[in-house]
Enzyme design. Structure first.
Site, PDB file in Angstrom:
ATOM      1  N   ASP A 177       0.837  -1.211   0.000  1.00  0.00           N
ATOM      2  CA  ASP A 177       0.000   0.000   0.000  1.00  0.00           C
ATOM      3  C   ASP A 177       0.869   1.257   0.000  1.00  0.00           C
ATOM      4  OD1 ASP A 177      -2.166  -1.753   0.371  1.00  0.00           O
ATOM      5  OD2 ASP A 177      -3.212  -0.252   1.609  1.00  0.00           O
ATOM      6  N   ARG A 205     -11.481   5.204 -13.007  1.00  0.00           N
ATOM      7  CA  ARG A 205     -11.968   4.389 -11.894  1.00  0.00           C
ATOM      8  C   ARG A 205     -10.878   4.378 -10.833  1.00  0.00           C
ATOM      9  NH1 ARG A 205     -11.109  -1.013 -10.214  1.00  0.00           N
ATOM     10  NH2 ARG A 205     -12.872  -2.107  -9.286  1.00  0.00           N
ATOM     11  N   ASP A 207      -9.480   2.655  -7.952  1.00  0.00           N
ATOM     12  CA  ASP A 207      -9.550   1.316  -7.377  1.00  0.00           C
ATOM     13  C   ASP A 207      -9.364   1.358  -5.865  1.00  0.00           C
ATOM     14  OD1 ASP A 207      -9.334  -1.694  -7.977  1.00  0.00           O
ATOM     15  OD2 ASP A 207      -7.487  -1.321  -6.842  1.00  0.00           O
ATOM     16  N   LEU A 212      -7.038   4.258   1.767  1.00  0.00           N
ATOM     17  CA  LEU A 212      -5.832   5.056   1.545  1.00  0.00           C
ATOM     18  C   LEU A 212      -5.039   5.349   2.823  1.00  0.00           C
ATOM     19  CD1 LEU A 212      -7.030   7.602  -1.175  1.00  0.00           C
ATOM     20  CD2 LEU A 212      -6.232   5.251  -1.423  1.00  0.00           C
ATOM     21  N   GLU A 214      -4.261   4.631   7.146  1.00  0.00           N
ATOM     22  CA  GLU A 214      -4.332   3.697   8.269  1.00  0.00           C
ATOM     23  C   GLU A 214      -4.284   4.529   9.538  1.00  0.00           C
ATOM     24  OE1 GLU A 214      -1.666   3.650   6.014  1.00  0.00           O
ATOM     25  OE2 GLU A 214      -2.926   2.430   4.690  1.00  0.00           O
ATOM     26  N   GLU A 249     -14.390   2.841  -6.577  1.00  0.00           N
ATOM     27  CA  GLU A 249     -14.654   1.450  -6.207  1.00  0.00           C
ATOM     28  C   GLU A 249     -14.578   1.390  -4.687  1.00  0.00           C
ATOM     29  OE1 GLU A 249     -13.151  -3.134  -6.327  1.00  0.00           O
ATOM     30  OE2 GLU A 249     -11.799  -1.508  -5.923  1.00  0.00           O
ATOM     31  N   HIS A 314     -15.358  -8.312 -13.148  1.00  0.00           N
ATOM     32  CA  HIS A 314     -14.187  -9.178 -13.293  1.00  0.00           C
ATOM     33  C   HIS A 314     -13.787  -9.867 -11.994  1.00  0.00           C
ATOM     34  CE1 HIS A 314     -12.839  -5.420 -11.626  1.00  0.00           C
ATOM     35  NE2 HIS A 314     -11.687  -5.981 -11.283  1.00  0.00           N
ATOM     36  N   ASP A 315     -14.380  -9.459 -10.866  1.00  0.00           N
ATOM     37  CA  ASP A 315     -14.062 -10.075  -9.575  1.00  0.00           C
ATOM     38  C   ASP A 315     -15.114 -11.121  -9.226  1.00  0.00           C
ATOM     39  OD1 ASP A 315     -11.740  -8.612  -9.074  1.00  0.00           O
ATOM     40  OD2 ASP A 315     -12.892  -6.894  -8.328  1.00  0.00           O
TER      41      ASP A 315
END
Ligand code: GLC
Ligand code: CA
Length: 797
Positions: A177, A205, A207, A212, A214, A249, A314-315
């Site tokens: 990340d 898009r 994703d 983003l 923590e 997303e 697609h997932d």
């Protein structure tokens, strides 16, 4: 300047998006991997299907351990898919067809092969380079964050021996990340977004956008810092690229997902993840409750915002946004085979999920296209493609597109063993039967159904922009809602049950209106004060337009007797603003002709889409291509040979065939007419001669080309032969010339080669057939499709 498909900044509200993976669509060079030139080659297919935007999965350089979501270079194209030049060409060609293009910026993580990561792991701890990612000495921090890819990972931390530290990853361990606490990261991502937007991409898009930041003591999702970053990206976008779009997303509950719209200052769009599984639940439970419940729990969204709706992608079909009981229910009914389960979801395509039941496939698509939001279709689902749960991870739903029954399903010319994934050969979904070519030939196929539905939806902006209001009839197996807006009200009624149902709806608000069924343009009985009774077959659906005072077929028209003033020679009739007068005159003329074939269908307008002059062969005569746009339903295309005549020629028509006059015209002090010349002998003989000589002629956008059967004899008719004209309500005009020829002119044009034409052409291949048949084709760039215009038929004597 980049040419954009429209100037409408909220284009995404009217869009229908097609999700496609470059590597899965079409392989142009036989290496077994789909590529950008291959995709570009198939843009016509997408245009014909009727989608308005294409979303490409990541196509950047990548080790492909997460199918490209593990990016190693954000500013280039994976060499297997082509080059940046190929991408630019793809974009240009898509825009030329008025298709918007949405690409991906994976902002949460990169591949561990990205130079940023390689640099970070070698840089000293605490340095800005190291701080591009999130490091820790222990794997215990941020324990509140769940593991998403639970079948592949056990922790969100992975050890890096080179750095001598753990790094944070929400997805695969090879996807570290990025660290947004480092301002350099946001700057770098910003400039990557600009790189693609500058090139002309219409939407991005974003994703995995909830992850983003923590923060200790939280689940590390949807944090305020994440929203602040998005607001910065958006304000930059609004400033530099006001007509582009961000799509989030965010696989979250409605109240968390809507936060990604901000106050209209974050993303323009976000997927509605919780709705999707509830469509499938409602269907299996034969009860509308799950669908209504989740939509009623969905708070209103800002004016500029729009939900993205989808059935599959697609997932895996994710079941993160359902309760444990609901998930059990879904597994029990949709994934009996354990191998179909992956992470918290089900790895099936649409058709296998629904047992390949055409009725259910239609029903869920009818919901997708009529619920509030912008629908996203997943490539291959428009032909009911199957999947392969024996391939690892999510590969089973990412197999090659099935174009035909040829080798490799027409996807690739390469060695079948070289394909990036095997084609589907399951007997029920085998590419030899489930493919585009076979379905394009059969107008009852799922592909045709989709095309028709998409065309219908495009005509009704209320589906993308209107409000929704649920009705609550006693029968809970029926889901009914009103969509209102854009000057329309559409009532959608859907039977979620596998048995026929009846329903009584309170429509008293609409008393006096006769609902118009949109698929077949049938009027239903008038609504009264009593509950309105409807019956629906198994998994049936109705879309009914409720418009007060529906006009009774009165087209907009010019005032009777208005003359059109031509500023110069006849071609000036096609220049603005005279062109518009001509369109109005044509709007009055068309419904008077038998071949128009739609008594009672109200025209909205007539648009002159192409003009092909016959030039020196016959001056002042043009083949014009018209689009007739109706108040309800799909538009039609018509062909009219239009001639301008003055003096004696004009008087002749005025005398004998006044019904063919389209408009009175004046040029300087000459008074004349524009008239339909389909049966006018000079026009007929010119056309026949052009056919015989295979002479084409180009117009503003397209061209007309003629293909004559070999050995077609010269017409040998006088210039002014006897003709016998008959107009036919089927949409054509036949002209018998001096008892020797029959010219059949298709007036109402079907998209694609006219089926009638194909049959007749086939006949001529038989030896000793008396008729000589000729095919003419009109190729229009506006229509963007090939169209059969007419044919000519020679009788031997
Ligand atoms: C998104 C993508 C998925 C990918 C994941 C990690 O959820 O849709 O395919 O694996 O991000 O990048
Ligand atoms: Ca290739």
């Amino acid at each position: 300047m980049v040419r954009r498909p429209t100037n409408e900044p909220s284009w995404y509200k009217d869009a229908v998006v097609y999700e496609v993976h470059v590597r899965a669509f079409r392989d142009s060079n036989g290496d077994g991997i789909g590529d950008l030139p291959g995709l570009t080659e198939r843009l016509d297919y997408l245009q014909d299907l009727g989608v308005t935007a294409v979303w490409l999965l990541p196509f950047y350089p990548s080790p492909l351990r997460d199918d490209g979501y593990d990016i190693a270079d954000y500013r280039n194209v994976h060499p297997a898919y082509g080059t940046l030049r190929d991408f630019r060409r793809f974009l240009r060609e898509a825009h030329r067809r008025r298709l918007h293009v949405i690409t991906e910026v994976v902002i949460n993580h990169t591949s561990d092969q990205h130079p940023w990561f390689q640099r970070a792991r070698r840089a000293p701890a605490g340095s800005p380079e190291r701080d591009y990612y999130v490091w820790s000495d222990t794997p215990d921090r941020y324990a509140g964050a769940r593991v998403i890819f639970e079948d592949a990972e056990t922790s969100n931390w992975a050890w890096d021996p080179l750095a001598g530290a753990y790094y944070w990853h929400r997805f695969f361990s090879h996807q570290p990340d990025l660290n947004y606490d480092n301002p350099a990261v946001a700057k770098a991502i910003q400039s990557i977004a600009d790189f693609w937007l500058d090139m002309g991409v219409d939407g991005l898009r974003l994703d995995a956008v909830p992850y983003l930041y923590e923060r200790e003591g939280t689940n590390c999702e949807n944090l305020p810092e994440t929203h602040a970053i998005l607001q910065r990206l958006r304000s930059h976008l609004d400033h530099r690229f006001p007509d582009r779009m961000f799509l989030a997303e965010a696989n979250q509950w409605p109240e968390d997902a809507i936060a990604y719209f901000g106050d209209g200052n974050e993303c323009h769009m976000a997927f509605h993840f919780p709705l999707m599984p509830r469509i499938f639940m409602g269907l299996r439970m034969e009860n509308r409750f799950p669908i209504i419940d989740i939509l009623e729990q969905t708070p209103p969204i800002p004016e500029s915002a729009q939900w993205g709706l989808f059935l599959r992608n697609h997932d895996e079909l994710t079941l993160e946004m359902v309760t444990d009981e609901e998930r059990d229910y879904m597994y029990r009914h949709y994934a009996r085979d354990r191998r179909a389960r992956l992470n918290l979801g089900i790895r099936h395509r649409l058709a296998p999920l629904l047992g390949n039941d055409r009725r259910q496939i239609e029903l869920v698509n009818a919901l997708l296209l009529s619920l509030p939001g912008t629908p996203f279709l997943y490539y291959g689902d428009e032909i009911g493609m199957g999947d392969n749960i024996y391939l690892g991870d999510r590969n089973g739903v990412r197999t090659p597109m099935q174009w035909s029954s040829d080798r490799n399903a027409g996807f690739s010319q390469g060695n079948p063993q070289r394909l990036y994934l095997p084609v589907i050969t399951d007997p029920e979904y085998h590419y030899e039967t489930v493919n585009v070519e076979a379905q394009a030939r059969n107008s009852s196929s799922l592909l045709w159904w989709m095309r028709n539905m998409l065309a219908l939806r495009r005509r009704h902006p209320v589906f993308g922009r209107g409000t929704i209001e649920f009705l609550h009839p006693d029968n809970e197996r029926v889901l009914a809602y009103l969509r209102r807006g854009e000057g329309e009200v559409v009532l959608v009624v859907t039977n979620l049950s596998r048995h026929s149902q009846y329903v009584e709806l309170d429509l008293s608000e609409f008393a006096g209106i006769r609902p118009l069924e949109l698929f077949g343009q049938q009027e239903f009985p008038a609504i009264g004060k009593l509950p309105y009774l409807l019956t629906l077959g198994p998994h049936g659906y109705l879309w009914l337009s409720l418009v007060a005072g529906r006009p009774g077929g009165q087209p907009p028209s010019v005032e009777a007797g208005k003359r059109i003033t031509l500023p110069g020679a006849s071609e000036t009739a096609f220049h603005d603003p005279v062109r518009h007068d001509l369109e109005l005159a044509l709007a009055r003329y068309l419904p008077t002709r038998p071949w128009f074939g739609h008594p009672g269908r109200a025209l909205r307008e007539v648009i002159l889409q192409d003009v092909i002059p016959l030039g020196r062969r016959l001056p002042d005569t043009y083949l014009i291509l018209l689009e007739a746009d109706y108040l309800q339903g799909e538009s039609d295309w018509f062909l009219v040979p239009l001639s301008f005549a003055f003096g004696e020629d004009a008087d002749d028509v005025r005398h004998h065939q006044p019904e063919l006059i389209v408009a009175e015209v004046v040029e300087e002090d000459l008074r004349g007419i524009a008239f339909d010349a389909a049966g006018w002998p000079p026009c007929v003989t010119t056309l026949v001669e052009m056919i015989r000589q295979r002479k084409g002629q180009s117009g503003e956008e397209g061209a007309v080309g003629f293909q004559a059967a070999t050995g077609m004899p010269p017409p040998a008719t006088p210039r002014d032969p006897e003709v016998e004209v008959s107009d036919n309500p089927d949409g054509h005009t036949t002209v018998a010339v001096a008892g020797r020829y029959v010219l059949k002119l298709y007036r109402r044009l079907e998209l694609g080669v006219n089926p009638d034409l194909e049959v007749r052409l086939f006949l001529t291949e038989q030896p000793r057939q008396e008729a000589v048949e000729v095919e003419c084709r009109c190729l229009g760039d506006v229509a963007g499709r090939e169209t059969g215009v007419g044919h000519h038929h020679h009788r031997d004597q």
